[in-house]
Design a protein around this motif. Structure first.
Motif, mmCIF file in Angstrom:
data_model
loop_
_atom_site.group_PDB
_atom_site.id
_atom_site.type_symbol
_atom_site.label_atom_id
_atom_site.label_comp_id
_atom_site.label_asym_id
_atom_site.label_seq_id
_atom_site.Cartn_x
_atom_site.Cartn_y
_atom_site.Cartn_z
ATOM 1 N N LEU A 95 35.938 -2.001 98.043
ATOM 2 C CA LEU A 95 36.730 -2.008 96.804
ATOM 3 C C LEU A 95 35.959 -2.764 95.730
ATOM 4 O O LEU A 95 35.594 -3.927 95.928
ATOM 5 C CB LEU A 95 38.096 -2.662 97.039
ATOM 6 C CG LEU A 95 39.038 -1.887 97.957
ATOM 7 C CD1 LEU A 95 40.358 -2.634 98.113
ATOM 8 C CD2 LEU A 95 39.295 -0.493 97.437
ATOM 9 N N THR A 97 36.783 -4.010 92.998
ATOM 10 C CA THR A 97 37.445 -5.121 92.302
ATOM 11 C C THR A 97 37.446 -6.403 93.141
ATOM 12 O O THR A 97 37.855 -7.463 92.670
ATOM 13 C CB THR A 97 38.908 -4.768 91.976
ATOM 14 O OG1 THR A 97 39.540 -4.332 93.175
ATOM 15 C CG2 THR A 97 38.999 -3.693 90.936
ATOM 16 N N LEU A 98 37.003 -6.299 94.411
ATOM 17 C CA LEU A 98 37.010 -7.456 95.313
ATOM 18 C C LEU A 98 35.589 -7.934 95.553
ATOM 19 O O LEU A 98 34.658 -7.124 95.574
ATOM 20 C CB LEU A 98 37.635 -7.063 96.660
ATOM 21 C CG LEU A 98 39.138 -7.241 96.849
ATOM 22 C CD1 LEU A 98 39.924 -6.519 95.773
ATOM 23 C CD2 LEU A 98 39.560 -6.732 98.223
ATOM 24 N N GLU A 102 36.002 -11.050 99.935
ATOM 25 C CA GLU A 102 37.366 -10.511 99.911
ATOM 26 C C GLU A 102 37.443 -9.138 100.564
ATOM 27 O O GLU A 102 38.428 -8.799 101.216
ATOM 28 C CB GLU A 102 37.866 -10.458 98.466
ATOM 29 C CG GLU A 102 38.113 -11.845 97.900
ATOM 30 C CD GLU A 102 38.178 -11.879 96.377
ATOM 31 O OE1 GLU A 102 38.386 -12.971 95.828
ATOM 32 O OE2 GLU A 102 37.984 -10.828 95.737
ATOM 33 N N LEU A 106 39.771 -8.536 103.615
ATOM 34 C CA LEU A 106 40.855 -7.553 103.469
ATOM 35 C C LEU A 106 41.304 -7.014 104.833
ATOM 36 O O LEU A 106 42.503 -6.850 105.091
ATOM 37 C CB LEU A 106 40.373 -6.412 102.573
ATOM 38 C CG LEU A 106 41.374 -5.315 102.240
ATOM 39 C CD1 LEU A 106 42.527 -5.872 101.413
ATOM 40 C CD2 LEU A 106 40.693 -4.193 101.470
ATOM 41 N N THR A 109 43.577 -9.548 106.313
ATOM 42 C CA THR A 109 44.917 -9.650 105.706
ATOM 43 C C THR A 109 45.761 -8.431 106.092
ATOM 44 O O THR A 109 46.970 -8.555 106.300
ATOM 45 C CB THR A 109 44.866 -9.772 104.168
ATOM 46 O OG1 THR A 109 44.138 -8.675 103.658
ATOM 47 C CG2 THR A 109 44.242 -11.038 103.709
ATOM 48 N N LEU B 266 45.834 -10.847 97.418
ATOM 49 C CA LEU B 266 44.439 -10.532 97.131
ATOM 50 C C LEU B 266 44.324 -9.215 96.356
ATOM 51 O O LEU B 266 43.704 -9.166 95.283
ATOM 52 C CB LEU B 266 43.671 -10.438 98.459
ATOM 53 C CG LEU B 266 42.231 -9.986 98.388
ATOM 54 C CD1 LEU B 266 41.393 -10.980 97.628
ATOM 55 C CD2 LEU B 266 41.667 -9.805 99.795
ATOM 56 N N LEU B 267 44.939 -8.187 96.899
ATOM 57 C CA LEU B 267 44.849 -6.866 96.266
ATOM 58 C C LEU B 267 45.471 -6.873 94.881
ATOM 59 O O LEU B 267 44.902 -6.373 93.923
ATOM 60 C CB LEU B 267 45.621 -5.849 97.102
ATOM 61 C CG LEU B 267 44.876 -5.167 98.222
ATOM 62 C CD1 LEU B 267 45.824 -4.252 98.961
ATOM 63 C CD2 LEU B 267 43.717 -4.367 97.680
ATOM 64 N N ARG B 270 43.571 -9.130 92.232
ATOM 65 C CA ARG B 270 42.246 -8.608 91.896
ATOM 66 C C ARG B 270 42.349 -7.327 91.050
ATOM 67 O O ARG B 270 41.576 -7.129 90.121
ATOM 68 C CB ARG B 270 41.450 -8.321 93.173
ATOM 69 C CG ARG B 270 40.691 -9.515 93.714
ATOM 70 C CD ARG B 270 39.649 -10.005 92.744
ATOM 71 N NE ARG B 270 38.855 -11.088 93.285
ATOM 72 C CZ ARG B 270 38.068 -11.864 92.578
ATOM 73 N NH1 ARG B 270 38.002 -11.712 91.270
ATOM 74 N NH2 ARG B 270 37.357 -12.813 93.131
ATOM 75 N N THR B 271 43.288 -6.470 91.398
ATOM 76 C CA THR B 271 43.454 -5.233 90.622
ATOM 77 C C THR B 271 43.845 -5.584 89.195
ATOM 78 O O THR B 271 43.341 -5.010 88.230
ATOM 79 C CB THR B 271 44.555 -4.343 91.251
ATOM 80 O OG1 THR B 271 44.261 -4.188 92.621
ATOM 81 C CG2 THR B 271 44.646 -2.995 90.584
ATOM 82 N N ALA B 274 40.893 -7.014 87.305
ATOM 83 C CA ALA B 274 39.942 -5.966 86.927
ATOM 84 C C ALA B 274 40.464 -5.239 85.692
ATOM 85 O O ALA B 274 39.707 -4.929 84.767
ATOM 86 C CB ALA B 274 39.777 -4.993 88.083
#
Lengths: 252, 671
Positions: A95, A97-98, A102, A106, A109, B266-267, B270-271, B274
């Motif tokens: 990804l 954006t990570l 991360e 991921l 998590t 986290l997701l 971060r999204t 961005a």
């Protein structure tokens, strides 16, 4: 560890049926590094998708550690994938954006691992794969080889029992490819990872301990490396590919 | 052929950007409807106060047009970036840059033209609604007619022609000068980060948060100069916050890895980071527009309440005439001490009014009475110590019980009786609670009276020459035998509401009698006050039309434009999100968790630009509500209700866009 029993896969409608997999059976022992080879359209990726539960089989059974994954209800498939399988894709699928850390974290998590342990586990696996110095970087800041190593780290960080790699060297130059394959060998030899790798590159397949050849959806041949050197094994693979009748591009 | 291609592309564009298209249609409709108000002779002739309506509307329209221009410019550039590969392909197969630029120009002009046409038609209907509301405010009869001034149509056309030509000229120039490579890879270019270094962004983040807090505190001080500085700091906060968020928050999470790796944090963050990295400036502008929206809507609501309260609270009578209680008049009224006697109004100069009223206005009831001076200021002091109250008299005002019961009967209020040895308190509703707690006896000419009942019906208590200011003490008639008069009042209830002509004539008499102009809002000239329900209602209608309409107009367009940009941005990310969630599915995230993550991501994305405006506008409006004259806002619940309606209106429109976006996104990403 993995048993594939007479699986079949059909695509299309009533008037236009394509048989992608035709009664394929094989067995993978724990700690094996297996390559699946074949020309384009031979069914390699379909087979990998069926094993990874991304696709379903039309007939036959796939058993992982004795559990029939072809009969798992949809609700349990996701859990099965995150706990048992690790994926390495041709185009990395990190990804963007990570950060690298991360991206690896991921997988943990998603597996609901205790957040206190995530950073240590990521640090541990990334040190073993030699990417601990790029953990804070984003995918666009690192090379293709590093991205693929990060993907390998993500595939095994949660203790997945089977790593499925779909053309992992497909988007890498020769140097990065070699580097990655050595890392995968290391994962296999030192960390005892079980790896199932789809490739049409004979050089990549030379790193495996066993190679399965597919042709028109059927299992055509099987080569065991045994005690032979990688170079001898590589040439044997090329010979089989010659018999398969693939294009010259298929043996790169 | 180009026209055919342009037409086909225009049709496709309208489909892909339906939300945008609908917003342009609605915006054009609103602009057109309000232009209708500008040129409506019928509405302007309703009252002399309405003369200033066109100026207010045109000023607001100028702001609205700028905002719509920003939307169209933004979406045109956005579409250019999304379609650059396609446009590059046209050049690749042999079209010239000029031809492609013309095609892009033409198709946007076609969509814009259709939107404008639809807007003009819809605008006619909205104008009818505005016309009906305005006429009903003035109690004027409404008849449906679709005729709208050609000048209004022309003005709307001019506004949109300017917007489209300016927005498209820029894109046309860009396509003309771009190379094939640039066009094909234009989509991959990110919006440049304004603050490039991460460390600087973190500093900016801290400075922005600090200036937000300081700005808010300054804004609440109530001092104009400090408020202006506070506003500047808040604008800095909004831009600084959104431009630095993408660094500040990750840095915060980096120090707290446990929080980062908990659940979907986290997701989600971060999204969001961005997205903010590439559209920080846009988000900040949207947050600013939302702040203006909420402040406009809230101010509109508060002013609406204020005007309504003035009509309701100023006088409960159809005609009210009162002499001003002042030191100068003291001697004049000192002689008139009998509570039930006839005060000599003729001598006070009221006879011309009464003569006209007797001849021309049929009355249901009328009364002349006096308000008396109490011996002390004890009740006034008590109120001043316990509530917001602007005192005027140097004594507690008193009213005779017989006058009070007669007035109640005239106004249709329930009859009351005054118990022996007691006094009644009649006060404005906002003083009810503290007056009910008042337990002190009052002495009037040697008679000691204890507190009795408290009544709060409207009783003309806002002004200095009404039935007391904020409150009046109703005492037995005999107690007032030797009390001096504070001021005298004539009150009447008419059989029919006063006509405009009757009202104008009364004002003329009033101006003539007082030897000056009665002005726009003040009904007081010289020594007397004249208030009629008709005048107050006309004033309320005009001020509503001139202030509340433009504020709502601005708020509505700002909400729609901002929500459209957020929605178009969000929907354009569908492909990327689909890829992301497909990967998460492969990695073993189950569908329910993916839905939760998408929902959270989505909620925070839409909440982000709305949250700072909420934090700014709610305390600001709360403060503003308290700054109004006492009694306008009837307690914190009343203010909370006004704020609730303001936020409800805003979120109603916002939620429509959010629901459309979420439905589409969910279908595209997880469907």
């Amino acid at each position: 560890m993995l048993q594939v029993n007479a699986i079949e896969k059909y695509y299309g409608s009533k008037n236009n049926v394509t048989k992608a997999l035709d009664r394929i059976s094989f067995h993978v022992a724990e700690g094996e590094f297996i390559a699946i080879m074949g020309a384009s359209g031979s069914g390699k990726t379909t087979l990998l998708n069926c094993i990874s539960t991304i696709d379903t089989v039309s007939a036959g059974h796939i058993l992982l550690n004795g559990e029939d994954i072809s009969e798992l209800p949809p609700a349990r498939l996701a859990r099965f994938r995150r706990e048992k399988l690790g994926f390495v894709f041709q185009d990395f699928n990190l990804l963007d954006t990570l950060t690298v850390e991360e991206n690896i974290g991921l997988a943990l998590t998603i597996n609901h691992v205790n957040p206190h342990l995530v950073r240590d586990k990521v640090q541990d696996v990334s040190m073993r794969l030699g990417i601990d110095d790029i953990l804070s970087k984003f995918p666009y800041q690192i090379s293709g080889g590093q991205k693929q190593r990060a993907a390998c780290a993500r595939a095994m960080v949660a203790g997945q029992s089977l790593i499925l790699a779909d053309e992992p060297t497909g988007a890498l130059d020769s140097r990065a490819s070699k580097n990655l394959l050595e890392i995968m060998s290391k994962m296999h030899q030192e960390m005892h990872a079980t790896i199932l790798m789809v490739t049409h590159d004979a050089y990549s397949a030379g790193y495996a301990t066993r190679v399965l050849f597919l042709k028109d959806g059927r299992l055509f041949n099987e080569l065991l490396r045994g005690a032979r050197s990688r170079s001898v094994f590589y040439h044997e693979i090329l010979d089989v590919l010659g018999l398969l009748g693939g294009d010259i591009s298929d043996v790169s | 052929m180009y026209l055919k291609l342009s037409l086909r592309n225009a049709r496709r564009q309208a489909g892909d950007y339906l939300v945008y298209f609908v917003t342009v249609v609605l915006s054009a409709a609103l602009v057109h409807a309000f232009n209708g108000l500008v040129f409506s002779e019928e509405l302007r002739s309703l009252s002399s106060f309405m003369e200033s309506l066109p100026a207010f509307i045109i000023f607001t329209s100028a702001m609205v047009v700028c905002v719509i221009g920003w939307l169209i410019q933004y979406i045109t550039v956005f579409m250019l970036s999304r379609r650059s590969r396609e446009l590059g392909t046209y050049i690749l197969i042999g079209l010239e840059n000029n031809q492609v630029a013309r095609m892009f120009f033409l198709e946007n002009l076609i969509t814009g033209g259709i939107a404008l046409l639809a807007g003009l038609l819809l605008g006619n209907l909205i104008f009818q609604v505005l016309r009906a509301i305005t006429l009903s405010l003035f109690h004027a009869p409404y008849t449906f007619s679709l005729a709208l001034s050609p000048r209004a149509t022309a003005l709307t056309f001019v506004y949109f022609a300017i917007i489209y030509l300016l927005a498209l000229r820029k894109s046309r120039k860009r396509i003309r000068t771009m190379k094939i490579h640039d066009l094909i890879y234009y989509e991959k270019q990110n919006e440049a980060e304004l603050v490039k270094k991460s460390r600087n962004r973190r500093r900016l983040f801290a400075a922005a948060v600090l200036s937000g807090i300081v700005g808010m505190l300054l804004l609440l001080t109530g001092s104009l100069s400090l408020c202006l500085i506070g506003t500047g700091l808040l604008v800095f906060f909004l831009y600084g916050f959104f431009l630095s968020f993408s660094s500040g928050v990750p840095a915060w999470f980096d120090k707290r890895p446990v929080r980062k790796y908990t659940s979907h944090t986290l997701l989600v963050f971060r999204t969001l980071c961005a997205k903010l990295t590439t559209m920080g400036l846009t988000m900040a502008t949207i947050a600013l527009l939302f702040t203006v929206t909420l402040v406009s809507e809230g101010t509109g609501m508060l002013f609406g309440t204020l005007f309504e309260n003035r009509v309701e609270g100023s006088t409960c009578f159809d005609i009210f005439l009162g002499s001003v209680a002042s030191e100068n008049l003291e001697a004049e009224f000192e002689e008139e001490t009998h509570p039930t006697g006839e005060p000599n109004f003729a001598r006070s100069g009221l006879e011309p009014y009464l003569e006209y009223i007797r001849q021309e206005i049929p009355l249901r009831a009328s009364m002349q009475y006096d308000i008396y001076r109490g011996e002390s200021l004890q009740v006034t002091d008590y109120i001043q110590g316990n509530a917001e109250y602007y005192g005027y008299y140097k004594y507690d005002p008193l009213m005779a019980c017989s006058d009070y019961t007669a007035l109640r009967a005239m106004l249709g209020y329930d009859p009351v009786t005054l118990e022996s040895g007691q006094y009644i308190i009649h006060c404005m509703p906002y003083l009810k609670n503290i007056m009910e707690d008042y337990e002190q006896p009052v002495s009037v000419d040697g008679t000691v009276l204890t507190p009795g009942a408290v009544f709060t019906e409207h009783f003309t208590q806002k002004l200095w020459d009404g039935n007391g200011r904020g409150f009046v003490l109703v005492v037995p008639d005999e107690c007032l035998a030797s009390r001096p008069v504070s001021h005298s009042i004539y009150a009447a209830m008419t059989v029919e509401p006063l006509t405009q002509a009757q009202d104008d004539r009364l004002r003329e008499i009033h101006e003539y009698q007082q030897g000056g102009s009665a002005g726009l809002n003040s009904f007081t000239t010289g020594d007397y006050t004249l208030m009629t329900r008709t005048s107050l209602e006309r004033e309320y209608a005009s001020t509503s039309a001139c202030t509340i309409f433009p504020l709502y107009y601005l708020a509505l367009v700002l909400t729609m434009v901002s929500a459209t940009i957020l929605t178009v941005q969000q929907l354009s990310e569908s492909v990327r999100y689909r890829r992301q969630f497909s990967l998460l599915g492969k990695l073993g995230m189950d569908k329910r968790e993916m839905e939760t993550a998408l929902r959270r991501q989505f909620t925070i994305y839409y909440a982000m630009p709305a949250l700072p405006p909420l934090l700014i506008s709610v305390p600001f409006l709360w403060n503003m509500g308290h700054a109004f004259e006492p009694g306008t806002i009837n307690g914190p619940w009343h203010l909370a209700e006004i704020l609730g309606i303001t936020l409800g209106l805003f979120f109603l429109i916002y939620f429509v866009y959010i629901l459309i976006a979420y439905g589409n996104l969910k279908k595209n990403v997880l469907g």
